[in-house]
Design an enzyme around this catalytic site. Structure first.
Site, short mmCIF file in Angstrom:
data_model
loop_
_atom_site.label_atom_id
_atom_site.label_comp_id
_atom_site.label_asym_id
_atom_site.label_seq_id
_atom_site.Cartn_x
_atom_site.Cartn_y
_atom_site.Cartn_z
N GLU A 51 2.66 -9.50 11.53
CA GLU A 51 2.35 -9.09 10.15
C GLU A 51 3.65 -8.73 9.42
O GLU A 51 3.85 -9.09 8.27
CB GLU A 51 1.39 -7.90 10.22
CG GLU A 51 0.72 -7.53 8.92
CD GLU A 51 -0.22 -6.34 9.11
OE1 GLU A 51 -0.32 -5.80 10.24
OE2 GLU A 51 -0.87 -5.94 8.12
N ASP B 45 0.77 -1.24 0.00
CA ASP B 45 0.00 0.00 0.00
C ASP B 45 0.80 1.30 0.00
O ASP B 45 0.63 2.14 -0.86
CB ASP B 45 -0.93 0.01 1.22
CG ASP B 45 -1.79 -1.24 1.31
OD1 ASP B 45 -1.62 -2.15 0.48
OD2 ASP B 45 -2.64 -1.32 2.22
C1 2M8 Z 1 -3.00 -4.47 3.54
O1 2M8 Z 1 -3.91 -3.76 2.72
C2 2M8 Z 1 -5.24 -3.41 3.17
C3 2M8 Z 1 -5.96 -2.79 1.98
O2 2M8 Z 1 -6.12 -3.76 0.99
C4 2M8 Z 1 -5.26 -2.44 4.34
O3 2M8 Z 1 -4.24 -1.79 4.63
O4 2M8 Z 1 -6.31 -2.33 4.97
C5 2M8 Z 1 -1.80 -4.89 2.67
O5 2M8 Z 1 -0.71 -5.30 3.47
C6 2M8 Z 1 -2.20 -5.99 1.71
O6 2M8 Z 1 -1.09 -6.51 1.02
C7 2M8 Z 1 -2.93 -7.12 2.42
O7 2M8 Z 1 -3.44 -8.01 1.45
C8 2M8 Z 1 -4.08 -6.62 3.31
C9 2M8 Z 1 -4.68 -7.71 4.17
O8 2M8 Z 1 -3.68 -8.45 4.82
O9 2M8 Z 1 -3.61 -5.59 4.17
#
Ligand code: 2M8
Length: 404
Positions: free
Chosen positions: A377, A157
């Site tokens: 994470e 992101d």
């Molecule tokens: C993160 O992205 C989401 C938006 O899609 C967020 O920040 O809310 C990123 O690390 C992405 O790569 C990942 O798929 C997602 C869920 O783990 O979180």
């Protein structure tokens, strides 16, 4: 059973909703596209049926145009649990963005764990449609490469590579960030980043998810993973007794286009489609082409990976951003920390390119760091300290895979 593997399996059991797995219970309470693929790589060792179910659930939400949505919302979870939730997207149970196409490899791996021809035959045309959507509807630059239209589509992101193209995007206001209820603000994207993400997503939504807007970028990570996915699709086709040449040719075309237009000075850079210029930031996405087994420049790319910018083998995991850059931040999301999915992918790449000692070292480090941080994470590459949420599904799943 190994203790770490057991703990990882418990994380996945705790995050299982019945037909899919959430990335984490609090921060990400729905199904995410590339998370599910990584999760399936672990689940296949614990319960191949659950791995298949995970992937079937995701593909059941595929759009008629072939896109696989980046989020499939869980109807039993309160809509206000995550922002932007279902009412933002105007797209039924899903978002309208996509994420990196790692699914074909996951489908093949699930089949290899427990052969199921019916599963493979059901997923094959869906994967063909998915890749077809990306190659045709997303070739905004006309170079034979996929353009992402939102930073969320990269999966990385707040990567520093998106800073420059995001300067064209005005800030949205008047929304509440739910992520900060679950995560430390210093570990998450900034408010300015979020303002731009929301504005960009709203503009794309308002175009009916058709127009390439202010942000269009050819990301080497996304394109390399698509090339790898085409190679996996070729193997799936062969398994089903179908012709596979078109998939291998698609992979070769993507690889050639990346090599000719994104490679410079020992690295793969992203390109801003609107200016045509390379974005000269060294992020972990530029190392992902290592997943391609016949990558001619692999030795030069490994040299960059082991050099001062990423110090592979001398830090924890694979830093998401250049350790020598002034903006490197060891704890802030995709601006420095090491992520387990990237480390796992790079390990696979190292194996392809004969870097066995480095691959073994990376594997041991990933497993140890995952266990020590409670399946964080992401981690600080310099200290191994955990950041972000804990009991994170893909960290647990990929640990299971590395231990199986
Ligand atoms: C993160 O992205 C989401 C938006 O899609 C967020 O920040 O809310 C990123 O690390 C992405 O790569 C990942 O798929 C997602 C869920 O783990 O979180």
């Amino acid at each position: 059973m190994n203790v770490t593997r057991e703990r990882a399996a418990a994380v996945l059991a705790g995050n299982w909703l019945g037909a899919s797995t959430v990335p984490s219970r609090g921060l990400y309470p729905h199904q995410w596209s590339w998370d599910s693929a990584f999760i399936a790589f672990g689940l296949r060792h614990l319960s191949p049926g659950r791995a298949r179910r995970e992937l079937r659930t995701l593909f059941a939400a595929q759009w008629a145009d072939g896109r696989v949505p980046h989020i499939v919302f869980d109807p039993a979870t309160p809509p206000e649990a995550y922002f932007p939730g279902p009412s933002f997207w105007h797209a039924g149970r899903t978002s309208g963005l996509v994420q990196p196409p790692v699914h074909a490899r996951a489908v093949l791996a699930a089949h290899e764990a427990e052969p199921d021809r019916e599963f493979l035959a059901a997923l094959y045309p869906r994967l063909v449609a998915w890749h077809g959507y990306l190659r045709t509807c997303r070739d905004a630059g006309g170079r034979g490469l996929v353009a992402i239209v939102h930073p969320w589509e990269s999966g990385m992101d707040n990567s520093p590579a998106w800073d420059e193209p995001l300067t064209r995007v005005p800030l949205a206001t008047g929304f509440v960030r739910r992520d900060l209820e679950h995560g430390d603000a210093g570990d998450r994207p900034s408010d300015d980043d979020y303002g731009r993400y929301v504005r960009l997503a709203a503009a794309y939504r308002d175009s009916g998810y058709q127009d390439i807007g202010d942000f269009a970028v050819e990301d080497p990570g996304f394109n390399a993973l698509l090339a790898d996915a085409e190679l996996a699709l070729a193997e799936i086709a062969e398994e089903l007794g179908l012709p596979s040449d078109a998939h291998r040719e698609a992979a070769a075309r993507l690889e050639k286009a990346m090599q000719e237009t994104l490679w410079d000075d020992g690295f793969f850079f992203a390109r801003d489609v609107h200016t045509g210029a390379l974005i000269r930031e060294h992020t972990c996405a530029g190392l992902l082409p290592l997943v391609l087994p016949d990558l001619a420049v692999a030795p030069a790319l490994v040299a960059t990976a082991t050099g001062p910018r990423f110090r592979l083998g001398r830090v924890h995991g694979v830093p998401s951003y250049d350790l020598t850059a002034p903006g490197f931040d060891p704890g802030r999301y995709w601006r420095g920390p090491s992520w387990f999915n990237v480390g796992w992918l790079i390990r696979r790449g190292l194996l392809h390119h004969g870097e066995f000692a480095l691959a073994a070292q990376l594997r041991d480090d990933l497993v140890e760091t995952a266990a020590e941080t409670g399946f964080a994470e992401y981690v600080d590459p310099l200290t191994g300290a955990g950041h972000g949420t804990r009991s994170f599904s893909w960290t647990a799943a990929l640990t299971v895979d590395l231990l199986s």
